[in-house]
Scaffold this active site. Structure first.
Site, PDB file in Angstrom:
ATOM      1  CG  HIS A 111    -100.840 -30.154  -5.932  1.00 42.15           C
ATOM      2  ND1 HIS A 111    -100.422 -31.464  -6.105  1.00 42.15           N
ATOM      3  CD2 HIS A 111    -100.147 -29.423  -6.838  1.00 42.15           C
ATOM      4  CE1 HIS A 111     -99.507 -31.506  -7.057  1.00 42.15           C
ATOM      5  NE2 HIS A 111     -99.329 -30.288  -7.521  1.00 42.15           N
ATOM      6  CG  ASN A 112    -101.842 -32.114  -9.511  1.00 40.15           C
ATOM      7  OD1 ASN A 112    -101.737 -31.019 -10.062  1.00 40.15           O
ATOM      8  ND2 ASN A 112    -100.872 -32.999  -9.521  1.00 40.15           N
ATOM      9  CD  GLU A 141    -102.580 -27.397  -9.679  1.00 36.14           C
ATOM     10  OE1 GLU A 141    -101.594 -26.827 -10.163  1.00 36.14           O
ATOM     11  OE2 GLU A 141    -102.496 -28.369  -8.900  1.00 36.14           O
ATOM     12  CG  ASP A 143    -102.875 -29.496 -13.720  1.00 32.86           C
ATOM     13  OD1 ASP A 143    -103.123 -28.552 -12.962  1.00 32.86           O
ATOM     14  OD2 ASP A 143    -101.983 -30.343 -13.503  1.00 32.86           O
ATOM     15  CG  HIS A 156    -100.223 -34.761 -13.409  1.00 34.50           C
ATOM     16  ND1 HIS A 156    -100.055 -33.441 -13.044  1.00 34.50           N
ATOM     17  CD2 HIS A 156     -99.107 -35.392 -12.992  1.00 34.50           C
ATOM     18  CE1 HIS A 156     -98.899 -33.296 -12.420  1.00 34.50           C
ATOM     19  NE2 HIS A 156     -98.297 -34.469 -12.386  1.00 34.50           N
ATOM     20  CD  GLU A 190     -99.781 -27.315 -13.797  1.00 38.61           C
ATOM     21  OE1 GLU A 190     -99.372 -28.247 -14.492  1.00 38.61           O
ATOM     22  OE2 GLU A 190     -99.806 -27.342 -12.555  1.00 38.61           O
TER      23      GLU A 190
END
Length: 550
Positions: A111-112, A141, A143, A156, A190
């Protein structure tokens, strides 16, 4: 039991075993070694050839080798070798079928991935992608946000985390994707970019990843609707929203979706960042706009098309095999608690991704076991955050050669509504004898140490027991402690051995740990290789114990 200053007390335990099987003689004949392998180590397939090979490998005294025997020193070398590690050495290579559909596997997921610290002011760095891939992570991931000069950036959103270029992330992934595993990598986008910068993203994905990028469905699948890890070896898949086809004459297909998506329905994005985005909307007084998916990016989505989760019944009636959902831990936890059987059956057909709550601004993690227990494949964790959740992830995915894909147990692939309570539970006996070469405490003194053994599985199987504390002994603490566990679904369980330093009446500090799946646990007299908080080997620090289950 009285021990000398050195060597460690493990030696005395092993000497006792040696004397028992050598009948007090100075050498251990091959036939007695074979008897030890059968009776104590549960190596039931071992034969004379196996005993001879161990003598050849670990005995250096020529006279003993010639008489096909082992001296005590040779036996000690064998007992402290990987042949006697608590982790089944056959599982250090890929040993399960890799020809099942992707939905049949737990898949190591981050995640992230770009973050090296917290989610507010932490740094984004390409090294975070390298580190995750070298740990066997197979779902990363990314973003994506509009950047200056038509260069998409990764960070983020709505925070002070630093930014890195999308093209540099993709270049890094291309260079390191298959260093430790040949099996497919999923890039979970994302996507917050404008249509124009999405087109730039698509251009980079195609030009940088080249032949590694999966751009069209495979002609021949090994089994089922979704391809298998073997089908997708050395391929990188894009997980993102997908446009409807311009013309659809063949009924439901993998290419159907909304032509535009309200950002408020982006399950990968807005549930996760709900609190942050609420603040951002207040600060900027901006309204969420309808987001359009660029056709060039949409075309790169093949088997991992993101759709919103509505309900299990809706998915059963409407979701396509190549569509997958994402949900935050809070929602997933409620579903796992209220509808565990339905969740497990959903995960037999579809990929589901779980991610940490947006409120975890420090990048802390949840316990991944609660979502593996209902068969979720992509249980995403903050790889940069150390502690029990990442220990469990490392333990789960050191199985099957560390390739990042672990076949789900049959209990999660059955059509039964729930685990069969009539199955006889497995009884696990652990005798924790001793430690060896533990580090000294931060104060520079020998440790006051104890061992906890934690079982992580279904809620009824989860348990924890500990030894007493041995004071002022880092070299060879001797606990000689028995522990018994009753486990209903052993194939789902992980065991975590943790050495802690007693620092006060009710306080203790982490020293080292080791986590492994129950299914990789070897019976007999075994040693446990301890790892530090960041997962590195603490060799020669280890535990010595006896394992039995039935």
């Amino acid at each position: 039991m009285q021990r000398g200053k050195a060597p460690p007390s493990r030696r005395a335990e092993i000497q006792h075993l040696y004397q028992t099987y050598s009948s007090g003689q100075t050498i251990l004949p091959a036939c007695a070694l074979l008897r030890f392998l059968h009776k104590e180590q549960n190596e039931l397939t071992a034969n004379e050839e196996k005993a001879d090979s161990l003598i050849d490998r670990y005995e250096i005294e020529e006279t003993a080798r010639e008489s096909r025997s082992m001296t005590f020193e040779g036996f000690l070398r064998y007992m402290e070798s990987k042949d006697c590690c608590v982790f089944d050495q056959a599982h250090t290579s890929v040993y399960t079928s890799m020809d099942q559909p992707l939905t049949h596997y737990f898949i190591s997921s981050s995640h992230n991935t770009y973050l090296t610290g917290d989610q507010i002011v932490g740094k984004s760095h390409l090294d975070a992608y390298v580190s995750a891939l070298r740990k066997g992570c197979r779902c990363l991931e990314v973003d994506c946000w509009d950047g200056p000069d038509m260069e998409p950036v990764v960070y983020h959103g709505y925070t002070l985390t630093t930014k890195i270029l999308f093209k540099d992330v993709i270049t890094t992934v291309e260079q390191h994707a298959f260093e430790v595993s040949a099996y497919p990598v999923i890039l979970s986008l994302e996507n917050h970019c404008s249509k124009e910068q999405q087109e730039v993203m698509a251009k980079y994905l195609v030009s940088i990843l080249g032949e590694k990028l999966l751009r069209a469905p495979l002609d021949h699948l090994t089994t089922g609707d979704l391809p298998s890890p073997n089908d997708l070896k050395y391929k990188i898949l894009i997980k993102n929203k997908k446009l409807k086809p311009h013309i659809n004459t063949e009924g439901p297909s993998c290419t159907e979706t909304e032509e535009s998506v309200d950002e408020g329905e982006e399950e990968d994005e807005d549930e996760e960042d709900e609190d942050l985005q609420t603040k951002a909307k207040f600060w900027s007084s901006k309204k969420l706009k309808i987001k359009v998916i660029a056709e060039a990016l949409s075309d790169l989505v093949v088997y991992t098309k993101s759709v919103k989760f509505i309900s299990f019944s809706h998915s059963k009636d409407n979701q396509n095999y190549c569509e997958n959902t994402s949900m935050a831990e809070k929602k997933a936890r409620k579903l796992a608690k209220d509808s565990a059987a339905a969740f497990a059956q959903h995960n037999q057909r579809f990929l589901s991704r779980i991610y940490p709550a947006g409120s975890r601004t420090s990048s802390s993690n949840y316990n991944p076991q609660e979502f593996w227990s209902v068969g979720s494949q992509l249980v995403a964790l903050n790889f940069q955050s150390l502690g029990m959740p990442m220990d469990l992830n490392d333990g789960r995915f050191q199985d099957n050669g560390g390739c990042g894909y672990v076949l789900k147990p049959p209990v999660l692939m059955s059509s039964q509504e729930s685990f069969d309570p009539s199955l006889k539970p497995t009884h696990l006996l652990l005798k924790v004898f001793s430690g060896s070469n533990l580090p000294i405490s931060r104060s520079g003194k020998a440790l006051d140490s104890f061992v906890t053994v934690e079982v992580y599985g279904t809620s009824s199987d989860s348990n924890r027991k500990h030894t007493h504390t041995v004071k002022n002994n880092s070299l060879s603490p001797y606990w000689d402690s028995d522990m018994n566990f009753s486990i209903s679904v052993p194939e789902l369980c992980l065991l975590r051995f943790c050495v802690r330093e007693q620092t006060g009446l009710l306080s203790s500090e982490f020293v080292g740990q080791y986590t492994l799946p129950f299914t990789s646990l070897k019976k007999g007299y075994r040693w446990v290789p301890l790892r530090s908080r960041d997962g590195c080997s603490m060799d020669p620090a280890s535990l010595f114990l006896f394992v039995w289950y039935s």
